[in-house]
Scaffold this active site. Structure first.
Site, short mmCIF file in Angstrom:
data_model
loop_
_atom_site.label_atom_id
_atom_site.label_comp_id
_atom_site.label_asym_id
_atom_site.label_seq_id
_atom_site.Cartn_x
_atom_site.Cartn_y
_atom_site.Cartn_z
N GLU A 165 87.47 36.12 16.29
CA GLU A 165 87.66 37.31 15.46
C GLU A 165 88.41 37.05 14.16
O GLU A 165 88.25 37.81 13.21
CB GLU A 165 88.42 38.38 16.26
N ALA A 166 89.23 36.01 14.12
CA ALA A 166 90.12 35.86 12.97
C ALA A 166 90.56 34.42 12.77
O ALA A 166 90.48 33.58 13.67
CB ALA A 166 91.35 36.75 13.15
N ASP B 46 93.64 42.07 25.86
CA ASP B 46 93.42 40.62 26.00
C ASP B 46 94.66 39.97 26.59
O ASP B 46 95.23 39.04 26.02
CB ASP B 46 93.09 40.02 24.63
N LYS C 165 94.54 27.93 13.27
CA LYS C 165 93.67 28.33 14.38
C LYS C 165 92.56 29.22 13.86
O LYS C 165 92.78 30.02 12.95
CB LYS C 165 94.49 29.08 15.44
N GLY D 136 89.75 31.70 15.73
CA GLY D 136 89.17 32.24 16.94
C GLY D 136 87.87 32.95 16.64
O GLY D 136 87.30 32.81 15.55
N LYS E 237 97.14 36.64 9.55
CA LYS E 237 95.90 36.82 10.31
C LYS E 237 94.85 37.43 9.40
O LYS E 237 95.08 38.47 8.78
CB LYS E 237 96.16 37.73 11.52
#
Length: 248
Positions: free
Chosen positions: A29-30, A151, A25, A27, A45
């Site tokens: 931010e990371a 979040d 994945k 996103g 991460k």
């Protein structure tokens, strides 16, 4: 998949380093990878560089957010809140290696699958009530300890052992989390709840009101003596949100 010690590695984006890890994945931010760390299935991460930011500012922001995320994951664990265990972190390079929560689905998937089942309305509401109140108690406990998730969505809550009635609720992605203070706590907690309410309306529109109402039942049981002030501020936050929607 072979175990690999990455404790001294500077940048996971190097292809040689990533040969034993899989990107699953990316996103805003990371990047998220899965792999084996010290013989344990893990999530990795990596906060990546934002080219639009000055390099020094970018490094400072990533370092601060990584450090805060690790700290609050550990704080939450001490409160007996289920969240991924942190195995290793490199604040300078924005890397966190943490537990992979096996045999789990997101709360979003769990609710959507529950809705697909041919349950009576009474059965459906009973299951959603139990789930929602448990989620509310977890958020209440975080807020009581001045931890704001930042979040809250049903994608950032996992249901482990979801096939059973004694499933476990696991909160993930503390990437935007922070410690609030006595001055701004009511606003911060109310906004945290409002973000979840909006996420429910977006993803689970038909069940959203029922779910959120019962989340608040659980929340009030754990959030401490300031529940009245928090819920009053939540209503003000809702009003601001409605005004913004009307203005466009």
């Amino acid at each position: 998949m072979e175990s690999m010690d990455i404790s001294n590695l500077a940048n996971l984006s190097n292809l040689e380093i990533l040969k034993n890890f899989k990107l699953i994945k990316q996103g805003a931010e990371a990047k998220i990878y899965t792999g084996i760390y010290q013989n344990k299935k893990s999530i990795i991460k990596e906060r990546f560089t934002k080219t639009y930011r000055h390099p020094d500012l970018d490094r400072a922001i990533n370092r601060k957010r990584t450090k805060m995320e690790v700290k609050l994951l550990q704080n939450a664990a001490t409160l007996n809140i289920n969240c991924p265990k942190v195995y290793f972190s490199d604040h300078t390079n924005g890397i966190i290696v943490m537990e992979l929560i096996e045999n789990s689905v997101t709360c979003r998937e769990f609710i959507l699958n529950l809705v697909k089942k041919k349950l009576s309305e009474e059965e459906m509401e009973a299951k959603l009530k139990i789930l929602s109140e448990q989620i509310g108690k977890i958020i209440g406990k975080l807020h009581l300890n001045l931890i704001v998730h930042g979040d809250l969505t049903t994608s950032n809550i996992l249901i482990q052992n979801y096939e059973n009635d004694d499933y476990k609720i696991v909160v993930i992605d503390f990437g935007l989390s922070y410690k609030t203070n006595l001055t701004s706590q009511f606003e911060d907690k109310a906004v945290d709840l409002y973000v979840l309410e909006r996420a429910l309306l977006s993803t689970h529109s038909q069940q959203a009101d029922f779910i959120f109402k019962n989340i608040l039942v659980g929340y009030e049981a754990e959030c401490g003596p300031n529940k009245k002030q928090i819920l009053e501020r939540l209503e003000l936050v809702r009003q601001r949100g409605r005004k913004r929607s009307m203005i466009g």
